[in-house]
Design a protein around this motif. Sequence first.
Motif, mmCIF file in Angstrom:
data_model
loop_
_atom_site.group_PDB
_atom_site.id
_atom_site.type_symbol
_atom_site.label_atom_id
_atom_site.label_comp_id
_atom_site.label_asym_id
_atom_site.label_seq_id
_atom_site.Cartn_x
_atom_site.Cartn_y
_atom_site.Cartn_z
ATOM 1 N N VAL A 1 97.561 -50.575 -64.955
ATOM 2 C CA VAL A 1 97.064 -51.853 -64.446
ATOM 3 C C VAL A 1 95.653 -51.686 -63.891
ATOM 4 O O VAL A 1 95.269 -50.609 -63.425
ATOM 5 N N VAL A 2 94.890 -52.767 -63.947
ATOM 6 C CA VAL A 2 93.527 -52.798 -63.433
ATOM 7 C C VAL A 2 93.383 -54.043 -62.578
ATOM 8 O O VAL A 2 93.597 -55.157 -63.057
ATOM 9 N N LEU A 3 93.003 -53.856 -61.309
ATOM 10 C CA LEU A 3 92.816 -54.984 -60.407
ATOM 11 C C LEU A 3 91.377 -55.492 -60.457
ATOM 12 O O LEU A 3 91.134 -56.691 -60.356
ATOM 13 N N GLY A 4 90.444 -54.548 -60.544
ATOM 14 C CA GLY A 4 89.031 -54.907 -60.482
ATOM 15 C C GLY A 4 88.372 -54.903 -61.841
ATOM 16 O O GLY A 4 88.283 -55.932 -62.498
ATOM 17 N N ALA A 5 87.908 -53.735 -62.303
ATOM 18 C CA ALA A 5 87.140 -53.691 -63.541
ATOM 19 C C ALA A 5 87.386 -52.397 -64.294
ATOM 20 O O ALA A 5 87.715 -51.362 -63.713
ATOM 21 N N VAL A 6 87.218 -52.491 -65.619
ATOM 22 C CA VAL A 6 87.141 -51.322 -66.492
ATOM 23 C C VAL A 6 85.676 -51.132 -66.845
ATOM 24 O O VAL A 6 85.009 -52.091 -67.244
ATOM 25 N N ARG A 7 85.183 -49.916 -66.713
ATOM 26 C CA ARG A 7 83.783 -49.638 -67.034
ATOM 27 C C ARG A 7 83.695 -48.395 -67.900
ATOM 28 O O ARG A 7 84.320 -47.374 -67.610
ATOM 29 N N ILE A 8 82.891 -48.501 -68.956
ATOM 30 C CA ILE A 8 82.628 -47.369 -69.836
ATOM 31 C C ILE A 8 81.133 -47.102 -69.786
ATOM 32 O O ILE A 8 80.338 -47.849 -70.372
ATOM 33 N N PRO A 9 80.717 -46.065 -69.084
ATOM 34 C CA PRO A 9 79.295 -45.728 -69.030
ATOM 35 C C PRO A 9 78.894 -44.926 -70.259
ATOM 36 O O PRO A 9 79.732 -44.629 -71.125
ATOM 37 N N PRO A 10 77.622 -44.542 -70.384
ATOM 38 C CA PRO A 10 77.203 -43.716 -71.522
ATOM 39 C C PRO A 10 77.980 -42.404 -71.576
ATOM 40 O O PRO A 10 78.522 -41.933 -70.576
ATOM 41 N N VAL A 11 78.031 -41.806 -72.765
ATOM 42 C CA VAL A 11 78.691 -40.515 -72.924
ATOM 43 C C VAL A 11 78.020 -39.499 -72.008
ATOM 44 O O VAL A 11 76.795 -39.388 -71.963
#
Length: 285
Positions: A138-148
């Motif tokens: 579960v995610v309450l706030g945010a999913v973030r994918i930064p650079p590799v």
Amino acid sequence: MAEVATSPTSDQLLVVIDPVARRRDGESVRIAKDVLSGGASTKVCLPDGPEEFARALARLGSRRPVVIGDDRALTRAVGVLHRQRELTGCALSLVPVGGALSLARSLGVPTGTVAAARAALDGAERRMDLLVDDSDGVVLGAVRIPPVGGVTPVRETVGGVGRPWLQTCRSLVRTLVPARPPEMTPVTEAHPSRLRVEVDGETLVDLHQPVEAVSVLPGASGTARVEVRPASVGAEASPLLAEGRTVTISGAHFRYRADTVVSGPVLTRTWVVLEGALGLTLPKS
């Protein structure tokens, strides 16, 4: 795991105190317990780890759950209640105690111990959307994918719970052995990712377009807001925006941060919005 019951009143609470909160700020934990027990019938659980934490919430019964802890304790509790299929039928309260409180603050939870405990007693339930992935996370706030290379895994503390003697030995060794220059740790240079981002089955960006970052967070009316920042040379490229109920991200092995936890690497992950899945008790407006 210790359990303590107080005098009964009309309101019944299950108070689960995260072990990290007890270690970091025992005084705030004591204050929170005093306020809660003064206004309701409280059953207090003192789990020693994640498994006991989950078992405590499994015995929720008719009581309202109150978690004393930080952002990690909050997301752990929401995850446990979701997997037990108890989340939609209860209103969860949080008394923030610990170091990481930015998520609690963003959700509207008071960060003051007394104010948060009083909100748990007298506040109003607010229903919020959640993101749930295909591994039941579960995610309450945010999913973030930064650079590799841009995700730094959470460092575990050496000599953690139950091993204070190790920290003492390390301190003694440092006093006896001459200090050495710190070792230089190579830093991995961050570079754009190649990902396919699909929103409700429609491709927002494909593998041929390098991206700097991707973010997914609950929006309004049961949708997720998706923002993709394409990699650019020279002038900054405009972000790509979309909203939808289902978001799938795939590509080369990538890591992502969901709330406070870094996960991966994975080849693909899908998040679905659960509308109104979380009931959080907040101060009355």
